[in-house]
Design an enzyme around this catalytic site. Structure first.
Site, PDB file in Angstrom:
ATOM      1  N   CYS A   1       0.506  -1.351  -0.048  1.00  0.00           N
ATOM      2  CA  CYS A   1       0.188  -0.159   0.407  1.00  0.00           C
ATOM      3  C   CYS A   1       0.608   1.098  -0.211  1.00  0.00           C
ATOM      4  O   CYS A   1       0.314   2.463  -0.174  1.00  0.00           O
ATOM      5  CB  CYS A   1      -0.632  -0.131   0.828  1.00  0.00           C
TER       6      CYS A   1
ATOM      7  N   HIS B   1      -8.941   3.908  -1.521  1.00  0.00           N
ATOM      8  CA  HIS B   1      -7.430   3.246  -1.176  1.00  0.00           C
ATOM      9  C   HIS B   1      -7.296   2.355  -2.750  1.00  0.00           C
ATOM     10  O   HIS B   1      -6.732   0.388  -2.151  1.00  0.00           O
ATOM     11  CB  HIS B   1      -7.454   1.863   0.374  1.00  0.00           C
TER      12      HIS B   1
HETATM   13  C1  LIG Z   1     -15.435  -3.438   4.597  1.00  0.00           C
HETATM   14  C2  LIG Z   1     -15.119  -5.421   3.378  1.00  0.00           C
HETATM   15  C3  LIG Z   1     -15.333  -5.966   4.006  1.00  0.00           C
HETATM   16  C4  LIG Z   1     -16.861  -4.561   2.358  1.00  0.00           C
HETATM   17  O1  LIG Z   1     -17.326  -5.188   1.588  1.00  0.00           O
HETATM   18  P1  LIG Z   1     -18.478  -5.817   1.482  1.00  0.00           P
HETATM   19  O2  LIG Z   1     -19.541  -6.407   2.171  1.00  0.00           O
HETATM   20  O3  LIG Z   1     -18.224  -7.081   0.112  1.00  0.00           O
HETATM   21  O4  LIG Z   1     -19.579  -4.233   0.729  1.00  0.00           O
HETATM   22  P2  LIG Z   1     -19.309  -4.262  -0.680  1.00  0.00           P
HETATM   23  O5  LIG Z   1     -18.843  -4.430  -2.035  1.00  0.00           O
HETATM   24  O6  LIG Z   1     -20.563  -5.559  -0.404  1.00  0.00           O
HETATM   25  O7  LIG Z   1     -20.790  -3.248  -0.549  1.00  0.00           O
HETATM   26  C5  LIG Z   1     -21.676  -3.164   0.413  1.00  0.00           C
HETATM   27  C6  LIG Z   1     -22.239  -1.847   0.711  1.00  0.00           C
HETATM   28  O8  LIG Z   1     -21.473  -1.603   2.055  1.00  0.00           O
HETATM   29  C7  LIG Z   1     -20.478  -0.351   1.190  1.00  0.00           C
HETATM   30  N1  LIG Z   1     -19.479  -0.218   1.085  1.00  0.00           N
HETATM   31  C8  LIG Z   1     -17.781  -1.628   1.012  1.00  0.00           C
HETATM   32  N2  LIG Z   1     -17.345  -1.278   1.782  1.00  0.00           N
HETATM   33  C9  LIG Z   1     -17.435   0.053   2.071  1.00  0.00           C
HETATM   34  C10 LIG Z   1     -16.043   0.839   3.761  1.00  0.00           C
HETATM   35  N3  LIG Z   1     -14.905   0.226   3.293  1.00  0.00           N
HETATM   36  N4  LIG Z   1     -17.599   1.969   4.358  1.00  0.00           N
HETATM   37  C11 LIG Z   1     -18.255   1.893   3.787  1.00  0.00           C
HETATM   38  N5  LIG Z   1     -19.032   1.398   2.594  1.00  0.00           N
HETATM   39  C12 LIG Z   1     -18.444   0.198   1.891  1.00  0.00           C
HETATM   40  C13 LIG Z   1     -20.669  -0.344  -0.623  1.00  0.00           C
HETATM   41  O9  LIG Z   1     -20.339   0.696  -1.551  1.00  0.00           O
HETATM   42  C14 LIG Z   1     -21.993  -0.889  -0.857  1.00  0.00           C
HETATM   43  O10 LIG Z   1     -23.432  -0.044  -0.876  1.00  0.00           O
HETATM   44  P3  LIG Z   1     -25.054   0.136  -1.470  1.00  0.00           P
HETATM   45  O11 LIG Z   1     -24.843  -1.140  -0.945  1.00  0.00           O
HETATM   46  O12 LIG Z   1     -25.259   1.812  -0.779  1.00  0.00           O
HETATM   47  O13 LIG Z   1     -23.835  -0.122  -2.813  1.00  0.00           O
HETATM   48  C15 LIG Z   1     -14.770  -4.281   2.208  1.00  0.00           C
HETATM   49  O14 LIG Z   1     -15.012  -3.047   2.072  1.00  0.00           O
HETATM   50  C16 LIG Z   1     -13.033  -4.514   2.730  1.00  0.00           C
HETATM   51  O15 LIG Z   1     -12.966  -5.898   2.970  1.00  0.00           O
HETATM   52  N6  LIG Z   1     -12.131  -3.448   2.624  1.00  0.00           N
HETATM   53  C17 LIG Z   1     -10.998  -3.368   3.595  1.00  0.00           C
HETATM   54  C18 LIG Z   1     -10.167  -3.622   2.341  1.00  0.00           C
HETATM   55  C19 LIG Z   1      -8.804  -4.054   2.862  1.00  0.00           C
HETATM   56  O16 LIG Z   1      -8.243  -4.457   2.962  1.00  0.00           O
HETATM   57  N7  LIG Z   1      -7.555  -2.637   2.095  1.00  0.00           N
HETATM   58  C20 LIG Z   1      -6.395  -3.043   2.337  1.00  0.00           C
HETATM   59  C21 LIG Z   1      -5.759  -2.286   3.974  1.00  0.00           C
HETATM   60  S1  LIG Z   1      -4.574  -2.438   4.382  1.00  0.00           S
END
Ligand SMILES: CC(C)(COP(=O)(O)OP(=O)(O)OC[C@H]1O[C@@H](n2cnc3c(N)ncnc32)[C@H](O)[C@@H]1OP(=O)(O)O)[C@@H](O)C(=O)NCCC(=O)NCCS
Length: 384
Positions: A83, A332
């Site tokens: 990252c 990100h």
């Molecule tokens: C948190 C997380 C698991 C959510 O994934 P998910 O449950 O599959 O979510 P979806 O993609 O199905 O999205 C569902 C809804 O939540 C929203 N959403 C997804 N991730 C979000 C987040 N991080 N913050 C806020 N909203 C989020 C989407 O926009 C969607 O909204 P909508 O229904 O209004 O369209 C995923 O965003 C994640 O793993 N994030 C971390 C990424 C990471 O690890 N990066 C590296 C860092 S070191």
């Protein structure tokens, strides 16, 4: 060392890109060159970051971008540091320009993963962790940062409401940023009602998976002449590593690489944390912002979460943190994130940040972490 400036910077809107990573990277590079006003023929090297190009079946982006820019003879290399890839690229550009090996360099970061579902994207991202001990045992980044959050909570009593305050602030800032993935405010109630992803982290503690691209142009002061925008003088460019595997670290309430990179950066710049007017820090999860503010020396250990909840890190607070919306709300796109932080600082220095403009912009700091802190970059910028 020669005085080295960031003379141009550009980003696209993070989120879901219709175009390919290659197209987006080329477009932001062109925009950054345009902003810089310098002759593209002065670019001596292109440092490209694109950790997950394989997801688009396209590696070796540098020559493709350079050719599209009309610079096919310019050398390039892909800089990968999870990252923190494009801040590592910025560091390379700085070292080469400040050291007199190049007059100007282009730094480009890009990522596109939105065609993958959450499971596939999570597996790709997990490649930045330790496959032998972490990933193979089921660890993902939400899980690893949840472990850090537990340790911080246990030692300092960090509450869900305090972590929620980070999310509420960064969403409020992102709502004012046309480049942000999420441009909507959330309330603390929404945060507290959101599902748990990896206890104690909830949905709104996590950054999203974002596509995005960002580029910066770095040049030696003497070859710029009259800059077409207010440049950022790079006062410090420091990188650090640390023990990559979390299980081998004696303390999990912070990231040692942040502490080492920060102390090197403040030493280079000849100033301390009290000089910094605002900062873009690596808030891949809300706990990461809290730990960063402590490890960078802005707050003593265990104090940053309460200070944030008291409003000290808001746009009008004592130390505005992540005016862009941060990784939490701006998004990100892994390899674009470090360069994108610099774009925000460039916009702020040029007083073009609109409703998210911070009041004072003499000195700023960018902090970008690779994975759980196996690598880290800290850059410090000031006006001329
Ligand atoms: C948190 C997380 C698991 C959510 O994934 P998910 O449950 O599959 O979510 P979806 O993609 O199905 O999205 C569902 C809804 O939540 C929203 N959403 C997804 N991730 C979000 C987040 N991080 N913050 C806020 N909203 C989020 C989407 O926009 C969607 O909204 P909508 O229904 O209004 O369209 C995923 O965003 C994640 O793993 N994030 C971390 C990424 C990471 O690890 N990066 C590296 C860092 S070191």
């Amino acid at each position: 060392m020669r005085e080295t400036w960031v003379v141009g910077a550009a980003t696209n809107r993070y989120g879901k890109m219709a175009e390919t990573g290659r197209e987006a990277a080329t477009r932001v590079a062109l925009e950054a060159l345009d902003v810089s006003g310098i002759d593209p023929k002065r670019i001596g090297y292109t440092f490209v970051s694109n950790a997950f190009g394989v997801a688009e079946r396209q590696a070796h982006l540098g020559p493709l971008i350079n050719t599209a820019l009309g610079l096919p003879d310019v050398p390039s290399a892909t800089i990968e540091s999870a990252c923190s890839s494009s801040s590592a690229g910025l560091h390379e550009a700085f070292v080469h320009v400040a050291g007199g090996f190049l007059d100007a360099a282009l730094v480009v970061g890009v990522e596109k993963l939105s065609h993958l579902d959450t499971l596939a994207a999570t597996s790709y991202f997990a490649m930045g962790a330790d496959s032998a001990f972490e990933t193979r045992n089921g660890a993902t980044f939400p899980g690893l940062y949840a472990t850090l959050a537990h340790a911080h909570r246990q030692k300092y009593g960090t509450t869900s409401e305090q972590l929620g305050a980070v999310a509420v602030k960064n969403h409020a800032n992102g709502a004012k940023n046309p480049h942000a993935h999420f441009q909507k405010e959330i309330s603390l109630e929404t945060y507290l009602r959101s599902p748990v992803i990896a206890s104690p982290l909830r949905l709104y503690d996590c950054c999203p998976f974002s596509d995005g691209a960002a580029a910066v142009v770095v040049a030696a002061r003497e070859m710029v002449g009259a800059p077409s925008a207010e440049p950022l003088v790079i006062r410090a460019s420091a990188r650090s590593g640390s023990v990559a595997e979390m299980q081998d670290r004696p303390d999990l309430t912070g990231l040692p690489a942040t502490r080492t990179a920060a102390s090197a950066a403040f030493r280079q710049a000849g100033v301390g944390p009290e000089k910094i007017d605002f900062t873009e820090v690596h808030d891949c999860f809300t706990i990461a912002e809290v730990m960063a503010l402590e490890d960078l020396g802005f707050y003593p250990k265990g104090r940053a979460a309460a200070a944030g909840a008291a409003g000290e890190t808001s746009l009008q607070g004592k130390l505005p943190v992540n005016p862009s919306g941060g990784l939490k709300a701006k998004g990100h796109p892994v390899s674009a994130t470090g360069a994108g932080q610099v774009v925000e600082i460039f916009e702020q220095f040029n007083r073009r940040a609109g409703a998210r403009q911070v009041p004072k912009t003499e000195w700023a700091l960018a902090h970008n972490v690779g994975a759980t802190g196996g690598s880290c970059s800290v850059h410090i910028f000031s006006h001329r």
